[in-house]
Write an enzyme that holds these catalytic residues in place. Structure first.
Site, PDB file in Angstrom:
ATOM      1  CG  HIS A 195      -0.719  -0.314 -13.274  1.00 26.53           C
ATOM      2  ND1 HIS A 195      -1.983   0.215 -13.399  1.00 26.53           N
ATOM      3  CD2 HIS A 195      -0.851  -1.413 -12.482  1.00 26.53           C
ATOM      4  CE1 HIS A 195      -2.834  -0.526 -12.715  1.00 26.53           C
ATOM      5  NE2 HIS A 195      -2.170  -1.529 -12.150  1.00 26.53           N
ATOM      6  CE  LYS A 242      -1.920  -2.914 -16.166  1.00 27.47           C
ATOM      7  NZ  LYS A 242      -1.872  -4.390 -16.122  1.00 27.47           N
TER       8      LYS A 242
END
Length: 256
Positions: free
Chosen positions: A132, A136
């Site tokens: 990600h 995140k």
């Protein structure tokens, strides 16, 4: 018309949801709530509250929605096992769609992962990798945890999604975030989850089934957070019409 409040409206996914909402003619955004805003001031106008906020905020939000009799869509991840259990208990009186990922493609990945684990059997080693964007906060991702839980469920194991190093045995399942040091050979019951972070990656997930002489990989890649926002809006339309209960995105898509 489904009237929606976006809770966590200034975040990455909250902003994506607001950008996608005009594409849904049967949805009206009646409230945008973020840190410092009052949900109680606007919740009476809504049919559904969509949560893309913080794992620390979800339980209080559930209690507020129960008190107001409003349905929910929960897209926040990173809750501890204890908080997850408490959310399930508190949410009983209302209809809730709770998903680690609202992408239709990822939910098909969940379905395929379950089928592949059943068909290939115990002779294949199981690994999950996710990547990600650099912002995140939680790792592994909620989607990766769901994939590991699916694999563990097929093998009648308990997935211990909370531990990091060192690896700890929980019933018949070993789990960990990555590996380092002298870990020894791979245990046949191990399900290992690896997390990568960087750039603006919306979300990549791969499940590995590694056997002797062959390997199967199931991969989903999201190129934009809008795919999750569109799925959450679809879930909001769906849950507005449901009786109280806890639902998954699989229910919304007709996969279960």
């Amino acid at each position: 018309m489904t009237k929606v409040i976006v809770y966590g409206s200034k975040g990455r996914l909250g902003q994506a949801l607001l950008a996608c909402a005009p594409n849904f003619p049967n949805i009206q955004i009646v409230g945008q709530v973020d840190l410092g805003d009052s949900l109680e001031a606007v919740i009476g106008q809504a049919d559904v509250v969509v949560d893309f906020s913080s794992p620390k905020a979800t339980l209080g939000l559930v209690k507020c929605c129960v008190a107001a009799g409003k349905a929910m869509v929960i897209g926040t991840t990173g809750h501890t096992l204890e908080v997850r259990a408490e959310i399930r208990r508190e949410a009983g009186p209302i209809a809730v769609v709770w998903a680690s990922n609202f992408s239709p493609g990822v939910n098909v990945l969940f379905h395929l992962t379950h089928s592949a684990a059943e068909l290939l059997g115990p002779d294949f080693d199981l690994e999950v990798m996710e990547m990600h964007h650099r912002l995140k906060k939680d790792a592994p991702s909620g989607t990766a945890k769901t994939l590991a839980e699916i694999l563990a469920g097929v093998r009648d194991q308990q997935f211990a999604g909370e531990e990091t190093y060192p690896r700890q045995k929980v019933k018949k399942a070993y789990t960990s975030q990555g590996r380092r040091g002298d870990t020894g050979g791979r245990d046949c019951n191990e399900i290992c989850v690896h997390s990568l972070r960087g750039g603006d990656v919306a979300g990549d997930h791969t499940v590995y089934f590694a056997g002797d002489g062959e390997r199967l990989e199931l991969t989903h890649r999201a190129s934009s957070p809008r795919v999750f926002a569109n799925g959450a809006l679809r879930a909001a339309q769906w849950v507005h019409k449901q009786v109280p209960g806890l639902y998954s995105m699989g229910h919304v898509l007709g996969l279960v």
